[in-house]
Scaffold this active site. Structure first.
Site, PDB file in Angstrom:
ATOM      1  N   HIS A 131       0.834  -1.204   0.000  1.00  0.00           N
ATOM      2  CA  HIS A 131       0.000   0.000   0.000  1.00  0.00           C
ATOM      3  C   HIS A 131       0.873   1.260   0.000  1.00  0.00           C
ATOM      4  O   HIS A 131       0.474   2.291  -0.545  1.00  0.00           O
ATOM      5  CB  HIS A 131      -0.920   0.002   1.228  1.00  0.00           C
ATOM      6  CG  HIS A 131      -1.909  -1.124   1.210  1.00  0.00           C
ATOM      7  ND1 HIS A 131      -3.249  -0.929   0.959  1.00  0.00           N
ATOM      8  CD2 HIS A 131      -1.753  -2.465   1.377  1.00  0.00           C
ATOM      9  CE1 HIS A 131      -3.883  -2.095   0.980  1.00  0.00           C
ATOM     10  NE2 HIS A 131      -2.991  -3.043   1.249  1.00  0.00           N
TER      11      HIS A 131
ATOM     12  N   ASP B 141      -5.654   5.874   2.095  1.00  0.00           N
ATOM     13  CA  ASP B 141      -5.931   4.496   1.681  1.00  0.00           C
ATOM     14  C   ASP B 141      -7.361   4.140   2.088  1.00  0.00           C
ATOM     15  O   ASP B 141      -7.814   4.502   3.186  1.00  0.00           O
ATOM     16  CB  ASP B 141      -4.938   3.555   2.368  1.00  0.00           C
ATOM     17  CG  ASP B 141      -4.965   2.163   1.772  1.00  0.00           C
ATOM     18  OD1 ASP B 141      -4.016   1.829   1.046  1.00  0.00           O
ATOM     19  OD2 ASP B 141      -5.940   1.401   2.026  1.00  0.00           O
TER      20      ASP B 141
HETATM   21  C1  UDX Z   1      -0.278  -6.871  -0.106  1.00  0.00           C
HETATM   22  C2  UDX Z   1      -1.206  -7.996  -0.505  1.00  0.00           C
HETATM   23  O1  UDX Z   1      -0.498  -9.189  -0.383  1.00  0.00           O
HETATM   24  C3  UDX Z   1      -1.644  -7.787  -1.921  1.00  0.00           C
HETATM   25  O2  UDX Z   1      -2.456  -8.854  -2.318  1.00  0.00           O
HETATM   26  C4  UDX Z   1      -2.344  -6.478  -2.072  1.00  0.00           C
HETATM   27  O3  UDX Z   1      -2.689  -6.284  -3.431  1.00  0.00           O
HETATM   28  C5  UDX Z   1      -1.435  -5.351  -1.590  1.00  0.00           C
HETATM   29  O4  UDX Z   1      -0.963  -5.633  -0.294  1.00  0.00           O
HETATM   30  P1  UDX Z   1       2.231  -7.447  -0.935  1.00  0.00           P
HETATM   31  O5  UDX Z   1       2.383  -8.799  -0.351  1.00  0.00           O
HETATM   32  O6  UDX Z   1       3.063  -6.393  -0.361  1.00  0.00           O
HETATM   33  O7  UDX Z   1       0.795  -6.844  -0.995  1.00  0.00           O
HETATM   34  O8  UDX Z   1       2.459  -7.648  -2.524  1.00  0.00           O
HETATM   35  P2  UDX Z   1       2.437  -6.627  -3.703  1.00  0.00           P
HETATM   36  O9  UDX Z   1       1.136  -5.946  -3.880  1.00  0.00           O
HETATM   37  O10 UDX Z   1       2.913  -7.390  -4.865  1.00  0.00           O
HETATM   38  O11 UDX Z   1       3.504  -5.514  -3.289  1.00  0.00           O
HETATM   39  C6  UDX Z   1       4.825  -5.828  -2.994  1.00  0.00           C
HETATM   40  C7  UDX Z   1       5.702  -4.665  -3.391  1.00  0.00           C
HETATM   41  O12 UDX Z   1       6.979  -4.891  -2.830  1.00  0.00           O
HETATM   42  C8  UDX Z   1       5.856  -4.554  -4.891  1.00  0.00           C
HETATM   43  O13 UDX Z   1       5.801  -3.195  -5.288  1.00  0.00           O
HETATM   44  C9  UDX Z   1       7.251  -5.117  -5.149  1.00  0.00           C
HETATM   45  O14 UDX Z   1       7.951  -4.507  -6.218  1.00  0.00           O
HETATM   46  C10 UDX Z   1       7.957  -4.837  -3.842  1.00  0.00           C
HETATM   47  N1  UDX Z   1       8.979  -5.866  -3.588  1.00  0.00           N
HETATM   48  C11 UDX Z   1       8.649  -7.149  -3.319  1.00  0.00           C
HETATM   49  C12 UDX Z   1      10.310  -5.482  -3.647  1.00  0.00           C
HETATM   50  O15 UDX Z   1      10.621  -4.314  -3.908  1.00  0.00           O
HETATM   51  N2  UDX Z   1      11.263  -6.427  -3.405  1.00  0.00           N
HETATM   52  C13 UDX Z   1      10.967  -7.716  -3.125  1.00  0.00           C
HETATM   53  O16 UDX Z   1      11.891  -8.500  -2.904  1.00  0.00           O
HETATM   54  C14 UDX Z   1       9.608  -8.099  -3.068  1.00  0.00           C
END
Ligand code: UDX
Length: 463
Positions: A34, A125
């Site tokens: 988020h 949010d």
């Molecule tokens: C959470 C929920 O899991 C997701 O379903 C919802 O849509 C948003 O909140 P999250 O697990 O954080 O999300 O996954 P995601 O939405 O994919 O966001 C992760 C962020 O972290 C992405 O922007 C990704 O680029 C970043 N990231 C992830 C990194 O920069 N490095 C990493 O090693 C892993």
């Protein structure tokens, strides 16, 4: 990387009032998935001439030194600690309530300090309803940022109907049943978390939709070519304007809003591999797996013979206090064709020419980032919106396939080969490249997302 589009002079003048920059106030939900889109939105608005003030919790607080152009206002939050995902819903509900009175005081003093007319609005949010309520009491217009897909937002709106019609709570026997009122979802694709029978999640989603309906507009990190039908549906069902201004990471200046330090050495490591040969594996910032699943994943990846870059985040393995429990000898045995990091610079990794596939939990940011780079996906959703996103990846956009059922090394191996070396995977990659082009058109001059940004800026001026 294509530089973000330069705002027009007209856009800049919209952000100025009486010779002074107008302020946009922001309040992100303090979780990585988020925080990233909210900071991208901040960058976009800042580039259009607005001054940015970020209210934030102490929990997962941003590193203010990385954003010298913004003002930061900390809001005491009752000091929550990281919890298991099953408890995150309760935590989010409590967080909003815990911040409410301190936020009221801080917002009031910010309003005293800035001239009232200079404050365009507060963007918060959708999961922070108490923040919207405080803003309304102090006559500050609000915009709601929903960080998931348009389809997911539609499923939130439909949540009461899903209970009335018996789709929810999920019955084991109905998991594969189509949700005829909400295609293409099946019951198992609906946004649920853990064993919750719908009580807390239902409350969270109902409050999120109240935040949307009582705001002056909804901002979505999606784009027309990806979700036109879903956005049309939202525009029909909501009385507030919907701004589809995504993918935000392609439209806003680069920003580092990571809560963990990315290991950048993996980019250089990737340089040694041929194009589209490496599988990138990451399950996002929150999802956890069992120690057994970790072991099966590890040996499945090893058995596929495909080079890989794997993010094993601290705390990613359930019940393990130490960082992770990769099988004994795994890292040493894989050294020539595999790298394990605690956190990666994901956008850059997905952009790297060596990356040919992404095994993802299908968080919305990860899904969008993969789509925008033309990288096909293996989907292993865990909770919330991830199952629905995986459904779109596999069934609607046809740029990936789901690794369902129990994780077992033989099935993992087979799924990786299907994506990385089989003809089927090549077809998915070709379709992913088409989506990448469609994203570039939406974000290019005169594209739908650029037009939506112009509308958003005009809207901000009218508030
Ligand atoms: C959470 C929920 O899991 C997701 O379903 C919802 O849509 C948003 O909140 P999250 O697990 O954080 O999300 O996954 P995601 O939405 O994919 O966001 C992760 C962020 O972290 C992405 O922007 C990704 O680029 C970043 N990231 C992830 C990194 O920069 N490095 C990493 O090693 C892993």
């Amino acid at each position: 990387m294509t530089p973000p589009p330069a705002p027009t002079m007209a856009a800049h003048s919209n952000a100025v009032h009486g010779g002074r920059r107008r302020h946009v106030l922001l309040f992100p939900l303090p979780y990585q998935g988020h925080i990233n889109p909210m900071f991208r939105l901040a960058g976009l608005l800042h580039a259009h001439g607005f001054a940015i003030t970020v209210f934030h919790t102490h929990f997962n607080a941003p590193d203010t030194a990385r954003h010298p152009d913004y003002r930061f206002v900390p809001v005491p939050d009752g000091s929550p600690v990281p919890v298991a995902i099953e408890d995150a819903v309760a935590q989010i509900l409590e967080l909003g309530v815990a911040c409410e009175s301190a936020f009221r005081d801080r917002l009031a003093s910010v309003l005293d300090e800035y001239s009232r007319d200079d404050v365009a609005c507060l963007v918060a949010d959708t999961h922070l309803l108490p923040i919207f309520e405080v803003a309304a009491r102090l006559s500050v217009p609000t915009l709601a940022l929903r960080t998931g897909s348009a389809a997911c937002c539609a499923s939130f709106l439909a949540y009461p109907m899903l209970f009335e019609k018996g789709y929810l709570p999920v019955q084991e026997s109905q998991r594969d049943m189509p949700v005829v009122d909400l295609p293409p979802y099946r019951v198992r694709d609906l946004p649920v978390i853990g064993e919750d029978d719908g009580g807390l999640v239902r409350e969270l989603l109902s409050r999120a939709m109240t935040a949307v309906k009582t705001s002056s507009g909804l901002i979505l990190n999606t784009f027309d070519a990806l979700e036109r039908r879903e956005q049309d549906g939202l525009r029909r069902d909501l009385a507030v304007p919907v701004f589809d201004i995504g993918p935000l990471h392609k439209l806003s200046p680069a920003v580092d809003s990571s809560l963990l330090l990315p290991d950048r050495s993996c980019l250089e490591w990737l340089d040694a591999f041929p194009p589209e040969s490496v599988l990138y594996v990451s399950f996002g910032s929150v999802a956890c797996m069992s120690p057994r699943d970790l072991v099966e994943t590890a040996w499945g990846i090893a058995g596929s013979d495909v080079p890989f870059l794997w993010v094993v985040r601290p705390g990613m393995v359930r019940g393990s206090a130490d960082d992770h429990r990769l099988p004994e000898g795994f890292e040493a045995a894989m050294r020539k064709r595999g790298m394990v990091v605690a956190w990666a610079p994901q956008e850059e990794v997905l952009r790297h020419r060596a990356v040919g596939g992404f095994w993802t939990h299908c968080g919305w940011n990860s899904t969008l980032e993969s789509v925008c780079e033309g990288v096909p996906m293996l989907c292993r959703p865990y909770f919330g919106d991830q199952m629905g996103n995986a459904r779109y990846v596999e069934h609607v956009w046809r740029v990936g396939l789901e690794v369902g059922g129990d994780l077992e090394r033989g099935r993992v191996e087979a799924a990786i080969r299907r994506l990385m070396t089989d003809e089927e995977g090549a077809e998915m990659r070709a379709r992913a490249c088409e989506l990448k082009k469609a994203a570039a058109e939406c974000t290019g001059e005169g594209g739908s997302s650029r037009l939506a940004i112009d509308k958003l800026i005009t809207h901000l001026t009218s508030l």
